[in-house]
Design a protein around this motif. Structure first.
Motif, PDB file in Angstrom:
ATOM      1  N   ARG A 115       0.812  -1.226   0.000  1.00 53.68           N
ATOM      2  CA  ARG A 115       0.000   0.000   0.000  1.00 53.68           C
ATOM      3  C   ARG A 115       0.839   1.266   0.000  1.00 53.68           C
ATOM      4  NH1 ARG A 115      -5.390  -1.076   3.496  1.00 53.68           N
ATOM      5  NH2 ARG A 115      -5.797  -3.135   2.631  1.00 53.68           N
ATOM      6  N   LEU A 116       2.019   1.202   0.611  1.00 51.11           N
ATOM      7  CA  LEU A 116       2.863   2.395   0.734  1.00 51.11           C
ATOM      8  C   LEU A 116       3.716   2.640  -0.503  1.00 51.11           C
ATOM      9  CD1 LEU A 116       4.170   1.935   4.379  1.00 51.11           C
ATOM     10  CD2 LEU A 116       2.441   3.545   3.584  1.00 51.11           C
ATOM     11  N   GLY A 117       4.068   1.592  -1.192  1.00 49.18           N
ATOM     12  CA  GLY A 117       4.974   1.717  -2.316  1.00 49.18           C
ATOM     13  C   GLY A 117       6.398   1.420  -1.892  1.00 49.18           C
ATOM     14  N   HIS A 118       7.182   1.000  -2.861  1.00 48.13           N
ATOM     15  CA  HIS A 118       8.547   0.550  -2.575  1.00 48.13           C
ATOM     16  C   HIS A 118       9.437   1.675  -2.044  1.00 48.13           C
ATOM     17  CE1 HIS A 118      12.006  -2.045  -2.807  1.00 48.13           C
ATOM     18  NE2 HIS A 118      12.660  -1.092  -3.433  1.00 48.13           N
ATOM     19  N   ARG A 119       9.335   2.849  -2.638  1.00 46.30           N
ATOM     20  CA  ARG A 119      10.213   3.952  -2.232  1.00 46.30           C
ATOM     21  C   ARG A 119       9.980   4.350  -0.768  1.00 46.30           C
ATOM     22  NH1 ARG A 119      11.393   8.735  -6.162  1.00 46.30           N
ATOM     23  NH2 ARG A 119      12.650   7.056  -6.964  1.00 46.30           N
ATOM     24  N   THR A 120       8.722   4.484  -0.370  1.00 47.87           N
ATOM     25  CA  THR A 120       8.406   4.837   1.021  1.00 47.87           C
ATOM     26  C   THR A 120       8.870   3.726   1.959  1.00 47.87           C
ATOM     27  OG1 THR A 120       6.504   6.115   0.301  1.00 47.87           O
ATOM     28  CG2 THR A 120       6.545   5.440   2.618  1.00 47.87           C
ATOM     29  N   TRP A 121       8.558   2.486   1.581  1.00 53.93           N
ATOM     30  CA  TRP A 121       8.970   1.360   2.412  1.00 53.93           C
ATOM     31  C   TRP A 121      10.488   1.336   2.578  1.00 53.93           C
ATOM     32  CZ3 TRP A 121      12.179  -2.608   0.737  1.00 53.93           C
ATOM     33  CH2 TRP A 121      12.422  -3.598   1.687  1.00 53.93           C
ATOM     34  N   ARG A 122      11.206   1.492   1.492  1.00 53.16           N
ATOM     35  CA  ARG A 122      12.670   1.436   1.551  1.00 53.16           C
ATOM     36  C   ARG A 122      13.232   2.554   2.427  1.00 53.16           C
ATOM     37  NH1 ARG A 122      16.340   0.930  -3.647  1.00 53.16           N
ATOM     38  NH2 ARG A 122      17.129  -1.023  -2.858  1.00 53.16           N
ATOM     39  N   THR A 123      12.679   3.754   2.308  1.00 52.38           N
ATOM     40  CA  THR A 123      13.142   4.882   3.119  1.00 52.38           C
ATOM     41  C   THR A 123      12.980   4.583   4.607  1.00 52.38           C
ATOM     42  OG1 THR A 123      12.587   6.435   1.357  1.00 52.38           O
ATOM     43  CG2 THR A 123      12.805   7.344   3.577  1.00 52.38           C
ATOM     44  N   VAL A 124      11.821   4.081   4.985  1.00 59.10           N
ATOM     45  CA  VAL A 124      11.587   3.763   6.395  1.00 59.10           C
ATOM     46  C   VAL A 124      12.414   2.543   6.805  1.00 59.10           C
ATOM     47  CG1 VAL A 124       9.842   3.070   8.086  1.00 59.10           C
ATOM     48  CG2 VAL A 124       9.289   4.807   6.381  1.00 59.10           C
ATOM     49  N   HIS A 125      12.598   1.609   5.898  1.00 58.22           N
ATOM     50  CA  HIS A 125      13.343   0.387   6.208  1.00 58.22           C
ATOM     51  C   HIS A 125      14.794   0.690   6.587  1.00 58.22           C
ATOM     52  CE1 HIS A 125      12.746  -3.952   6.196  1.00 58.22           C
ATOM     53  NE2 HIS A 125      14.019  -4.081   5.853  1.00 58.22           N
ATOM     54  N   TRP A 126      15.321   1.794   6.117  1.00 59.28           N
ATOM     55  CA  TRP A 126      16.679   2.189   6.502  1.00 59.28           C
ATOM     56  C   TRP A 126      16.792   2.430   8.003  1.00 59.28           C
ATOM     57  CZ3 TRP A 126      21.197   1.908   4.058  1.00 59.28           C
ATOM     58  CH2 TRP A 126      21.181   1.700   2.681  1.00 59.28           C
ATOM     59  N   LEU A 127      15.662   2.643   8.684  1.00 60.82           N
ATOM     60  CA  LEU A 127      15.689   2.820  10.143  1.00 60.82           C
ATOM     61  C   LEU A 127      16.225   1.572  10.853  1.00 60.82           C
ATOM     62  CD1 LEU A 127      12.286   4.643  10.761  1.00 60.82           C
ATOM     63  CD2 LEU A 127      14.589   5.640  10.750  1.00 60.82           C
ATOM     64  N   ALA A 128      16.153   0.432  10.185  1.00 59.55           N
ATOM     65  CA  ALA A 128      16.697  -0.791  10.785  1.00 59.55           C
ATOM     66  C   ALA A 128      18.189  -0.640  11.046  1.00 59.55           C
ATOM     67  CB  ALA A 128      16.436  -1.987   9.872  1.00 59.55           C
ATOM     68  N   TYR A 129      18.875   0.097  10.158  1.00 64.16           N
ATOM     69  CA  TYR A 129      20.305   0.330  10.381  1.00 64.16           C
ATOM     70  C   TYR A 129      20.538   1.158  11.639  1.00 64.16           C
ATOM     71  CZ  TYR A 129      22.094  -1.581   6.012  1.00 64.16           C
ATOM     72  OH  TYR A 129      22.464  -2.418   4.996  1.00 64.16           O
ATOM     73  N   ALA A 130      19.611   2.024  11.982  1.00 66.85           N
ATOM     74  CA  ALA A 130      19.741   2.811  13.213  1.00 66.85           C
ATOM     75  C   ALA A 130      19.287   2.006  14.427  1.00 66.85           C
ATOM     76  CB  ALA A 130      18.937   4.101  13.106  1.00 66.85           C
ATOM     77  N   SER A 131      18.265   1.203  14.248  1.00 66.45           N
ATOM     78  CA  SER A 131      17.694   0.450  15.359  1.00 66.45           C
ATOM     79  C   SER A 131      18.690  -0.537  15.963  1.00 66.45           C
ATOM     80  CB  SER A 131      16.449  -0.298  14.877  1.00 66.45           C
ATOM     81  OG  SER A 131      15.892  -1.061  15.904  1.00 66.45           O
ATOM     82  N   TRP A 132      19.420  -1.246  15.114  1.00 66.26           N
ATOM     83  CA  TRP A 132      20.320  -2.284  15.620  1.00 66.26           C
ATOM     84  C   TRP A 132      21.408  -1.731  16.550  1.00 66.26           C
ATOM     85  CZ3 TRP A 132      25.491  -3.544  15.139  1.00 66.26           C
ATOM     86  CH2 TRP A 132      25.851  -4.809  15.594  1.00 66.26           C
ATOM     87  N   PRO A 133      22.165  -0.700  16.154  1.00 67.73           N
ATOM     88  CA  PRO A 133      23.195  -0.222  17.087  1.00 67.73           C
ATOM     89  C   PRO A 133      22.618   0.436  18.337  1.00 67.73           C
ATOM     90  CG  PRO A 133      23.201   1.120  15.095  1.00 67.73           C
ATOM     91  CD  PRO A 133      22.252  -0.013  14.863  1.00 67.73           C
ATOM     92  N   VAL A 134      21.466   1.071  18.211  1.00 66.58           N
ATOM     93  CA  VAL A 134      20.839   1.680  19.397  1.00 66.58           C
ATOM     94  C   VAL A 134      20.440   0.573  20.369  1.00 66.58           C
ATOM     95  CG1 VAL A 134      18.851   3.016  20.219  1.00 66.58           C
ATOM     96  CG2 VAL A 134      20.101   3.773  18.196  1.00 66.58           C
ATOM     97  N   ALA A 135      19.886  -0.515  19.844  1.00 65.47           N
ATOM     98  CA  ALA A 135      19.525  -1.653  20.701  1.00 65.47           C
ATOM     99  C   ALA A 135      20.772  -2.280  21.322  1.00 65.47           C
ATOM    100  CB  ALA A 135      18.747  -2.686  19.891  1.00 65.47           C
ATOM    101  N   LEU A 136      21.828  -2.353  20.556  1.00 70.38           N
ATOM    102  CA  LEU A 136      23.092  -2.890  21.057  1.00 70.38           C
ATOM    103  C   LEU A 136      23.601  -2.059  22.240  1.00 70.38           C
ATOM    104  CD1 LEU A 136      25.510  -4.934  20.413  1.00 70.38           C
ATOM    105  CD2 LEU A 136      26.541  -2.942  19.307  1.00 70.38           C
ATOM    106  N   VAL A 137      23.593  -0.757  22.102  1.00 69.95           N
ATOM    107  CA  VAL A 137      24.038   0.124  23.187  1.00 69.95           C
ATOM    108  C   VAL A 137      23.107  -0.009  24.394  1.00 69.95           C
ATOM    109  CG1 VAL A 137      24.437   2.531  23.859  1.00 69.95           C
ATOM    110  CG2 VAL A 137      25.236   1.705  21.639  1.00 69.95           C
ATOM    111  N   HIS A 138      21.807  -0.154  24.140  1.00 65.64           N
ATOM    112  CA  HIS A 138      20.841  -0.394  25.220  1.00 65.64           C
ATOM    113  C   HIS A 138      21.254  -1.630  26.014  1.00 65.64           C
ATOM    114  CE1 HIS A 138      17.090  -1.819  27.118  1.00 65.64           C
ATOM    115  NE2 HIS A 138      17.217  -2.918  26.396  1.00 65.64           N
ATOM    116  N   GLY A 139      21.559  -2.713  25.317  1.00 70.50           N
ATOM    117  CA  GLY A 139      21.943  -3.950  25.987  1.00 70.50           C
ATOM    118  C   GLY A 139      23.241  -3.817  26.761  1.00 70.50           C
ATOM    119  N   ILE A 140      24.197  -3.118  26.183  1.00 68.91           N
ATOM    120  CA  ILE A 140      25.473  -2.909  26.884  1.00 68.91           C
ATOM    121  C   ILE A 140      25.259  -2.080  28.142  1.00 68.91           C
ATOM    122  CG2 ILE A 140      27.709  -1.735  26.712  1.00 68.91           C
ATOM    123  CD1 ILE A 140      27.716  -2.585  23.712  1.00 68.91           C
TER     124      ILE A 140
END
Length: 190
Positions: A115-140
């Motif tokens: 429903r959103l389209g590939h471009r919108t999905w891909r733009t938001v999907h890049w947040l996964a790159y931010a989520s992983w290190p933030v979660a890593l620092v949370h765990g540390i």
């Protein structure tokens, strides 16, 4: 369920989340770089990425639920959804909340991708790159096993794998010819 059981469940699911989300990131990089895993066709890599993403999300739900249900840390549902408002280690818990919020944005847009389209999905999907290190620092920062040798090595291995995969992807992208880059920019497959 006893508080001690919930504490162990929280610790275990946190470590499992680190491993699963690291593998999800690695598979995402493989999908993005069109890398085939040995024994799998390209669509198999994408399918594995999606399946492990959902599995990691289920473990994350268990991790969060065990933290909220266990009364020791006094973490509320609001603390889980709104960053840096909790009374228990607000910085480290808040980073976990930020990672969760970013991951939820990726999850919701992935479910609504058609429903959103590939471009919108891909733009938001890049947040996964931010989520992983933030979660890593949370765990540390908040993890009770942070000083344990096994957790240190697990964390180092996850970081090393993610950095190596990203560097390998960047190196492959740097080897593309100008014609291949032009085809990619025009939307064709290289």
């Amino acid at each position: 369920m006893t508080s001690e059981t919930l504490w162990y469940a929280n610790r275990a699911t946190g470590a499992v989340c680190l491993v699963l989300f690291t593998v999800v990131v690695l598979l995402g990089i493989a999908v993005r770089s069109r890398t085939r895993l040995p024994g799998l066709p390209r669509f198999g890599t994408m399918s594995l990425h999606r399946t492990l993403s959902l599995s990691a999300t289920a473990f994350l739900a268990l991790h969060i639920t065990s933290a909220v249900v266990d009364g020791y840390a006094d973490i509320t549902v609001v603390d889980v959804l709104v960053p840096f408002v909790g009374d228990h280690q607000p910085l480290w818990l808040g980073l976990g909340t930020v990672a969760l919020d970013l991951m939820l944005a990726v999850l919701v847009t992935s479910l609504l991708r058609e429903r959103l389209g590939h471009r919108t999905w891909r733009t938001v999907h890049w947040l996964a790159y931010a989520s992983w290190p933030v979660a890593l620092v949370h765990g540390i920062g908040i993890g009770t096993d942070t000083g344990a040798d096994w957790m240190t090595w697990l964390t180092v291995a996850c970081v090393a794998a993610a950095v190596a995969a990203r560097l390998a992807h960047a190196a492959r992208a740097g080897r593309r010819t100008p014609a291949a880059l032009l085809r990619t920019a025009e939307g064709a497959r290289p």
